[in-house]
Design an enzyme around this catalytic site. Structure first.
Site, PDB file in Angstrom:
ATOM      1  N   ASN A  54      44.859 -71.196  47.354  1.00  0.00           N
ATOM      2  CA  ASN A  54      43.522 -70.617  46.658  1.00  0.00           C
ATOM      3  C   ASN A  54      43.055 -71.970  45.959  1.00  0.00           C
ATOM      4  O   ASN A  54      43.762 -72.689  45.343  1.00  0.00           O
ATOM      5  CB  ASN A  54      43.707 -69.512  45.743  1.00  0.00           C
ATOM      6  CG  ASN A  54      42.620 -69.222  45.065  1.00  0.00           C
ATOM      7  OD1 ASN A  54      41.776 -68.446  45.634  1.00  0.00           O
ATOM      8  ND2 ASN A  54      42.222 -69.717  43.778  1.00  0.00           N
ATOM      9  N   TYR A  62      38.799 -73.579  36.816  1.00  0.00           N
ATOM     10  CA  TYR A  62      39.073 -72.846  35.627  1.00  0.00           C
ATOM     11  C   TYR A  62      39.009 -73.938  34.549  1.00  0.00           C
ATOM     12  O   TYR A  62      39.903 -74.838  34.685  1.00  0.00           O
ATOM     13  CB  TYR A  62      40.414 -72.055  35.648  1.00  0.00           C
ATOM     14  CG  TYR A  62      40.679 -71.387  37.093  1.00  0.00           C
ATOM     15  CD1 TYR A  62      40.100 -70.060  37.428  1.00  0.00           C
ATOM     16  CD2 TYR A  62      41.688 -71.662  37.865  1.00  0.00           C
ATOM     17  CE1 TYR A  62      40.090 -69.638  38.383  1.00  0.00           C
ATOM     18  CE2 TYR A  62      42.099 -71.112  39.045  1.00  0.00           C
ATOM     19  CZ  TYR A  62      41.155 -69.990  39.382  1.00  0.00           C
ATOM     20  OH  TYR A  62      41.348 -69.232  40.518  1.00  0.00           O
ATOM     21  N   ARG A  63      38.678 -73.527  33.417  1.00  0.00           N
ATOM     22  CA  ARG A  63      38.548 -74.760  32.476  1.00  0.00           C
ATOM     23  C   ARG A  63      39.949 -74.752  31.884  1.00  0.00           C
ATOM     24  O   ARG A  63      40.513 -73.820  31.758  1.00  0.00           O
ATOM     25  CB  ARG A  63      37.525 -74.130  31.251  1.00  0.00           C
ATOM     26  CG  ARG A  63      37.788 -73.278  30.346  1.00  0.00           C
ATOM     27  CD  ARG A  63      36.700 -72.840  29.547  1.00  0.00           C
ATOM     28  NE  ARG A  63      36.992 -71.818  28.484  1.00  0.00           N
ATOM     29  CZ  ARG A  63      36.228 -71.224  27.643  1.00  0.00           C
ATOM     30  NH1 ARG A  63      34.871 -71.371  27.935  1.00  0.00           N
ATOM     31  NH2 ARG A  63      36.657 -70.614  26.694  1.00  0.00           N
ATOM     32  N   ARG A  82      42.678 -71.363  31.551  1.00  0.00           N
ATOM     33  CA  ARG A  82      42.059 -70.276  31.345  1.00  0.00           C
ATOM     34  C   ARG A  82      41.367 -69.631  32.703  1.00  0.00           C
ATOM     35  O   ARG A  82      40.370 -70.044  33.280  1.00  0.00           O
ATOM     36  CB  ARG A  82      40.771 -70.463  30.528  1.00  0.00           C
ATOM     37  CG  ARG A  82      40.030 -69.115  29.882  1.00  0.00           C
ATOM     38  CD  ARG A  82      38.694 -69.549  29.505  1.00  0.00           C
ATOM     39  NE  ARG A  82      37.853 -68.218  29.395  1.00  0.00           N
ATOM     40  CZ  ARG A  82      37.234 -68.022  30.392  1.00  0.00           C
ATOM     41  NH1 ARG A  82      37.005 -68.294  31.443  1.00  0.00           N
ATOM     42  NH2 ARG A  82      36.477 -66.888  29.952  1.00  0.00           N
ATOM     43  N   LEU A 133      40.548 -65.643  34.656  1.00  0.00           N
ATOM     44  CA  LEU A 133      40.598 -64.298  34.512  1.00  0.00           C
ATOM     45  C   LEU A 133      41.833 -63.648  35.481  1.00  0.00           C
ATOM     46  O   LEU A 133      41.980 -64.071  36.359  1.00  0.00           O
ATOM     47  CB  LEU A 133      39.151 -63.918  34.535  1.00  0.00           C
ATOM     48  CG  LEU A 133      38.119 -64.447  33.601  1.00  0.00           C
ATOM     49  CD1 LEU A 133      36.881 -63.973  33.604  1.00  0.00           C
ATOM     50  CD2 LEU A 133      38.980 -64.484  32.130  1.00  0.00           C
ATOM     51  N   ARG A 135      40.957 -63.399  39.226  1.00  0.00           N
ATOM     52  CA  ARG A 135      40.773 -64.529  39.915  1.00  0.00           C
ATOM     53  C   ARG A 135      41.909 -64.943  40.881  1.00  0.00           C
ATOM     54  O   ARG A 135      42.853 -64.387  40.482  1.00  0.00           O
ATOM     55  CB  ARG A 135      40.315 -65.893  39.081  1.00  0.00           C
ATOM     56  CG  ARG A 135      39.079 -65.628  38.127  1.00  0.00           C
ATOM     57  CD  ARG A 135      37.664 -65.502  39.068  1.00  0.00           C
ATOM     58  NE  ARG A 135      37.761 -66.820  39.806  1.00  0.00           N
ATOM     59  CZ  ARG A 135      36.739 -67.843  39.234  1.00  0.00           C
ATOM     60  NH1 ARG A 135      36.601 -67.834  37.957  1.00  0.00           N
ATOM     61  NH2 ARG A 135      36.777 -68.972  40.080  1.00  0.00           N
ATOM     62  N   GLU A 167      38.977 -72.527  51.148  1.00  0.00           N
ATOM     63  CA  GLU A 167      37.902 -73.281  50.680  1.00  0.00           C
ATOM     64  C   GLU A 167      38.144 -74.747  51.307  1.00  0.00           C
ATOM     65  O   GLU A 167      36.928 -75.215  51.647  1.00  0.00           O
ATOM     66  CB  GLU A 167      37.911 -73.477  49.064  1.00  0.00           C
ATOM     67  CG  GLU A 167      37.528 -72.153  48.300  1.00  0.00           C
ATOM     68  CD  GLU A 167      38.827 -71.326  48.238  1.00  0.00           C
ATOM     69  OE1 GLU A 167      38.629 -70.229  47.514  1.00  0.00           O
ATOM     70  OE2 GLU A 167      39.936 -71.657  48.869  1.00  0.00           O
ATOM     71  N   ASP A 202      29.831 -71.932  25.914  1.00  0.00           N
ATOM     72  CA  ASP A 202      29.999 -71.963  27.177  1.00  0.00           C
ATOM     73  C   ASP A 202      28.663 -71.631  27.697  1.00  0.00           C
ATOM     74  O   ASP A 202      27.545 -71.797  27.187  1.00  0.00           O
ATOM     75  CB  ASP A 202      30.949 -70.724  27.513  1.00  0.00           C
ATOM     76  CG  ASP A 202      30.336 -69.210  27.078  1.00  0.00           C
ATOM     77  OD1 ASP A 202      29.347 -69.032  27.082  1.00  0.00           O
ATOM     78  OD2 ASP A 202      31.343 -68.586  26.507  1.00  0.00           O
TER      79      ASP A 202
END
Length: 489
Positions: free
Chosen positions: A172, A176-177, A189, A191, A194, A238, A287
């Site tokens: 995957n 992500y920040r 970070r 969620l 995800r 991806e 953000d």
């Protein structure tokens, strides 16, 4: 157009006047954001800061700061060509077998593109020209930007996080920040829904007490970067989609310290692990909503190795109230979404995510309505068909005589074709973006659908209004004498 790596893409952008080199020393603490924000709002070029204050590594910003640069990154000449990318994704999401020889011939280009899907594994790669490990690992040597005055710490924004669940063959890629909290520590970070977080949860269940391998690639080629933010089917990696965009297989290399595969041409790769239970408070950060978000706990990513190219470039961005780079990406990817939705719902004429709606929080749909209640079916379809739209709070549905991208048209339809009680759909207790502080509970809130279509029998008992139309013969006569009237001369 094929780009072997990020540097190939930068060469093309510079040749076309789409890249500006900044030689003046500029501070990654706030100053780069200020310059990048002004440039993006003016539709300006990508920016390569060659002398960030206190660092020897250049910083690349605003790479996808215009829709055209997004299209170029996907191998297309202009934004309108992205519809073709959407058609390819629609085909891959629900492929249809050829109906005959002619249909097979027509589909050959699509089947040929699929041949570029597998990755090409290399033994050595540019991203491993330099290897830093152990006590020598120091993230403070990378010019990680602090974007806004009240941000908690420097923040990695464009990292492609690579993970693999214990029961999955495919990897995957997610963006992500990551907050810097130590020389070898970042906060990841992600969620809970995800891909990276799901892989981590599965790993903890299958391998309790064991470290979860993670790698983060910075400065990959544009097709791979954009592949990570495009709505690819769940069955397609991806990397495979990047190969389709590029027209050649994505080159990957095994990491130095784990079995994950990263883009071979990446500028920088961070390798390490996450341990279950090691958490840290993340934020606040400004953000894409234009606000600072709440502080919350997320897993800590420990970096054990840094591999990089010689003279590596650090790719970064900022997020803030639109327009920002995510909003520009949203405008371009909007064209990719349209064919995907149209394949499932052929009645859809256009679909628009206004950038001022924070990229995805409000959608306008125009359709060829065919029966009473049809608009509500489409509304529900938008929320449920693609996971990208499960956070869309507002869906406005209009007839096909309305231009979805013209607020004058949309507001006219809302105010003349809607009864608020009859034509408003409210759905409670649905998934909402964690960053949406307006919801009563974090991650859970409501959605609103607005049916701004003409009403059919069964939806109203009244005679429906007929739109005013000019007499075409009169219009033609006035066209003929318009210049003679000299009203504006």
């Amino acid at each position: 157009m094929k780009y072997h790596d990020l540097r190939d893409f930068l060469t093309l952008l510079e040749q076309q006047g789409e890249l500006k080199r900044i030689t003046l020393p500029v501070d990654p603490h706030l100053e780069i954001t200020e310059i990048a924000d002004r440039t993006l709002r003016a539709g300006g070029p990508a920016l390569l800061f060659e002398n960030p204050k206190g660092y020897s590594m250049p910083v690349l910003c605003n790479l996808f700061g215009t829709p055209r640069r997004v299209a170029l990154g996907m191998g297309q000449e202009d934004v309108s060509s992205l519809r073709e990318v959407g058609k390819l994704l629609a085909f891959l999401k629900e492929p249809e077998p050829p109906k005959g020889f002619r249909d097979l011939f027509d589909k050959l280009p699509q089947f040929k593109q699929v041949l570029n899907m597998p990755t090409k594994r290399l033994r050595g790669a540019p991203c491993q020209q330099k290897i830093i490990q152990g006590d020598d690992v120091d993230l403070n040597k990378i010019p990680i930007m602090t974007c806004w005055p009240e941000d908690a710490a420097p923040l990695i924004t464009w990292g492609l996080t690579v993970t693999r669940g214990p029961h999955k063959e495919r990897q995957n890629l997610g963006i992500y920040r990551q907050q810097l909290i130590g020389k070898n520590k970042l906060i990841m970070r992600w969620l809970s829904h995800r891909g990276g977080a799901l892989d981590f949860q599965e790993w903890c269940a299958a391998h309790p007490g064991e470290r979860f391998p993670v790698s983060v690639a910075l400065g990959a080629d544009p097709a791979t970067i954009l592949g990570a933010v495009t709505p690819v089917p769940d069955t397609l990696s991806e990397y495979a989609f990047a190969g389709l965009l590029r027209g050649t297989k994505t080159e990957v290399v095994k990491c130095v310290s784990n079995d994950l595969e990263v883009p071979a041409s990446a500028e920088i790769v961070l390798e390490g692990y996450i341990e279950a239970g090691e958490m840290a408070p993340e934020g606040p950060y400004g953000d894409h909503t234009g606000y600072y978000n709440e502080v919350d706990s997320f897993p800590v990513f420990t970096v054990t190795h840094i591999t990089q190219r010689e003279d590596a470039i650090y790719h970064s961005t900022y997020t803030g109230r639109p327009p920002d780079e995510p909003a520009v990406l949203g405008v371009a990817l909007n064209e990719v979404f349209v064919p995907i939705l149209q394949k499932q719902f052929p009645e859809i004429v256009d679909f628009y995510l206004p950038p001022e709606g924070c990229s995805y929080r409000l959608a306008v749909v125009t359709m060829k309505k065919q029966y009473a209640g049809h608009a509500k079916r489409v509304m529900m379809g938008v929320w449920s068909f693609l996971r990208q739209f499960m956070y869309t709070k507002f869906v406005i549905v209009c007839d096909d005589d309305v231009n979805a991208r013209d607020w004058n048209d949309v507001i006219w339809a809302i105010t003349t074709r809607m009864d608020p009680a009859r034509d408003t759909v409210l759905v409670e207790n649905t998934p909402i973006d964690y960053l949406d502080f307006a919801s009563p509970v974090s991650g859970l809130g409501s959605k609103m659908g607005l049916d701004a279509t003409n009403k059919w029998p069964g939806e109203t008992q009244r005679e429906w209004g007929r739109p005013i139309k000019k007499d075409p013969q009169v219009t033609a006569r006035i066209d003929a004498i318009w210049d003679e009237l000299a009203i504006f001369k």
